[in-house]
Design an enzyme around this catalytic site. Structure first.
Site, short mmCIF file in Angstrom:
data_model
loop_
_atom_site.label_atom_id
_atom_site.label_comp_id
_atom_site.label_asym_id
_atom_site.label_seq_id
_atom_site.Cartn_x
_atom_site.Cartn_y
_atom_site.Cartn_z
N LEU A 99 0.83 -1.20 0.00
CA LEU A 99 0.00 0.00 0.00
C LEU A 99 0.86 1.25 0.00
CD1 LEU A 99 -2.76 -0.98 2.59
CD2 LEU A 99 -2.92 -0.97 0.11
N GLY A 100 2.10 1.15 0.45
CA GLY A 100 2.96 2.31 0.44
C GLY A 100 4.29 2.03 1.11
N GLY A 142 7.69 4.06 3.13
CA GLY A 142 8.14 5.28 3.80
C GLY A 142 9.47 5.02 4.49
N GLY A 143 9.97 6.07 5.13
CA GLY A 143 11.27 5.96 5.76
C GLY A 143 11.31 4.95 6.88
N MET A 144 10.19 4.71 7.54
CA MET A 144 10.16 3.82 8.69
C MET A 144 9.55 2.46 8.38
SD MET A 144 11.67 5.30 11.14
CE MET A 144 11.21 4.25 12.51
N VAL A 181 3.88 -0.53 4.31
CA VAL A 181 2.56 -0.98 4.73
C VAL A 181 1.98 -1.86 3.64
CG1 VAL A 181 0.24 -0.27 5.40
CG2 VAL A 181 2.21 1.07 6.13
N LYS A 221 1.96 -3.19 8.92
CA LYS A 221 3.08 -2.26 8.81
C LYS A 221 4.38 -3.00 9.11
CE LYS A 221 4.51 2.40 10.21
NZ LYS A 221 4.11 3.59 11.02
N ASP A 269 1.74 14.43 15.53
CA ASP A 269 2.00 14.49 14.08
C ASP A 269 0.68 14.57 13.31
OD1 ASP A 269 3.62 14.66 11.86
OD2 ASP A 269 3.87 12.49 11.64
#
Length: 545
Positions: free
Chosen positions: A69-70, A72-74, A77, A92, A189
């Site tokens: 689904l995506g 990212g830096g961490m 997902v 995740k 955030d």
């Protein structure tokens, strides 16, 4: 300084919220929504979904990874299948650079565990549900509900929200924050990319990855902080102890971005952005007035003690959300359709349901997207097409007494006949000649060839109309397709521009669904028709997928 967020990816998931071009026309927040299951993913000229590396892997003996689904830096997902209870979830996967010192790696993994703990402590419909934390090789994989939708950040790439829509979203984000604050949790955030617009008007606050839980030790290095600079409260920039007012500041920036298209503090680089957070006085929002403008102005006070309380914010947002919607007076467009045959077999009878009613008076239409789906819309279950269809509440079935021996289809139209929604089902069991294509994308491209080559339809459509195809669209995570057709009718007496969107989906049983929305290609009804198309496609619910 670092930014812990979700995973950026491109998405074009329709929602129930009305969008206008941003004001001013500047860049809008970067997409950062790892929790949504996109229903449309632009993959030009692609007829089959790309297989992600790692798809098919089984995590903790029960979670089968289906597709990304995506990223990212961490972490990454995934959309996954919980094989124990037979449901789709979002998982995740943690990712930390190998070159980081062991202490920082341990901190990163602990931050992920805290994300799970923070969200799991909250029982609220506006907070993403955490189902499980599966530890694999010492790394925590967070298992969450799969919320189908897209982030507010994604939506704002297309335009801004009206005041009522922004206030409605703000109320639900505020409710999530109130629940978190009551549990001793600061989100830290809050930004458009962490506000998810789900189905049926649900709004969900996601990504508690940098949340601070009262009484727990900070994981932030001395002198640093995590979060998105343009949404961070001044006291956090100064290194002061944050409180609930800090999250409310971020909500104020989100509301500003929702109506104006961009954070008022965004600058070309991070230091300049932080300086603007500390010192800049934002221009008054041009698109928000009354209670909503009062909320935004109050929440963006530099001193936390001068900001309104959550209760005061709620009262003002409720007023803004309940404000009367503006009305538009638009002339009814003249009807153009006598019937429809898209290709040799597509949608026969569906467009035959549409003949425009000529009226002399002007039609007054209230803004249909004043809020989530139930406001001004209805859902109808049609047995003949084995699906539920979302239509504006005042739309009427064109042929309610028709016989069903000419196929499985249904059509709804507005009173002027200018906009219509039709759904057709071609059943595999009733297709002895195997005319249904192997996939939704193949069916779309086959129809598209008919549009361009043969002119085999009856919509006063000339040959070779302009088409925009998306063979990589999805429906509930499964392959689908979408086509937008624009043309000018060949009526020699009164040629009219028209636009039509067709959404294709083939079920596991081999049945083919085709959802068609047709509307004027220019004029006051065009934007209305496009929004009707977005919502109808997003809310389509077939009985058997």
């Amino acid at each position: 300084m670092s930014s812990d967020g979700g995973a950026p990816y491109g998405s074009d998931e329709p929602t129930s919220f009305s969008l206008q071009p941003p004001n001013p026309p500047v860049a809008v927040p970067h997409p950062d929504n790892p929790y949504a299951a996109p229903t449309t993913q632009v993959v030009p000229q692609q007829t089959a979904p790309r297989q992600d590396a790692g798809a098919g892997r089984l995590i903790a003996g029960r979670y089968r990874l289906l597709g990304k689904l995506g990223d990212g830096g961490m972490g990454t997902v995934w959309r996954a299948k919980d094989e124990t209870v037979d449901r789709e979830v979002a998982v995740k996967e943690p990712r930390v650079p190998d070159h980081l010192p062991e202490r920082e790696r341990a901190n990163a993994f602990e931050r992920m565990r805290r994300e799970a703990r923070a969200a799991a402590r909250l029982d609220h419909p506006a907070v993403v549900n955490v189902h499980d934390v599966a530890v694999v090789d010492g790394r925590p994989w967070i298992v969450m509900e799969l919320v189908r939708g897209r982030s507010l950040g994604d939506a704002l790439q297309e335009g801004t929200l009206g005041a009522r829509e922004a206030a409605s979203i703000g109320l639900q984000v505020l409710a999530a924050l109130e629940a978190a604050h009551a549990a001793g949790i600061l989100h830290r955030d809050v930004k458009p990319d962490n506000v998810l617009l789900g189905r049926h008007g649900r709004v969900v606050l996601t990504d508690f990855g940098i949340a601070q839980i009262e009484g727990e030790t900070s994981l932030t290095d001395t002198g640093g902080f995590v979060g998105s600079p343009e949404y961070i409260a001044p006291e956090r920039v100064l290194g002061q102890r944050p409180g609930p007012a800090s999250d409310l500041w971020s909500l104020g920036v989100v509301l500003y971005a929702a109506t104006e298209g961009v954070s008022p503090f965004r600058r070309s680089n991070t230091p300049a952005t932080l300086q603007s957070v500390l010192n800049a006085t934002p221009a008054a929002p041009a698109s928000a007035s009354g209670p909503l403008a009062e909320v935004i102005t109050g929440l963006l006070q530099k001193e936390p003690g001068r900001r309104p309380t959550a209760a005061q914010v709620r009262a003002l947002l409720e007023k803004a959300a309940a404000a009367p919607a503006p009305t538009r007076v638009v002339p009814p467009a003249e009807g153009v359709a006598k019937g429809i045959r898209l290709g040799r077999k597509t949608l026969v009878g569906l467009g035959a349901a549409v003949v425009a009613a000529a009226v002399a008076a002007y039609l007054v239409i209230a803004d249909p997207f004043a809020g989530p789906l139930p406001d001004g819309w209805k859902t109808v279950h049609e047995k003949d097409v084995a699906a539920s269809l979302a239509v504006p509440a005042d739309y009427q079935p064109r042929y309610p007494d028709r016989k069903t021996d000419d196929g499985h289809w249904v059509t709804y139209t507005d009173w002027s006949g200018s906009i219509w929604i039709g759904l057709r089902l071609d059943k595999k069991s009733e297709d002895p000649n195997n005319s249904i294509a192997d996939s939704a994308a193949a069916e779309m491209y086959e129809d598209n060839k008919q549009f361009k080559d043969n002119g085999e339809y009856d919509l006063q459509m000339p040959e070779n109309p302009r088409t925009q195809t998306d063979g990589g669209a999805t429906y509930q995570g499964k392959p689908a397709a979408q086509n937008t057709i624009t043309y000018t009718t060949d009526d020699t007496q009164n040629p009219r521009p028209r636009e039509m969107q067709i959404f294709y989906y083939k079920t596991s049983k081999g049945d083919m669904y085709k959802l068609t929305i047709s509307y004027p290609g220019k004029g006051d009804f065009t934007a209305r028709g496009q929004e009707v198309a977005k919502t109808a496609i997003a809310e389509l619910d077939v009985d058997v997928i």
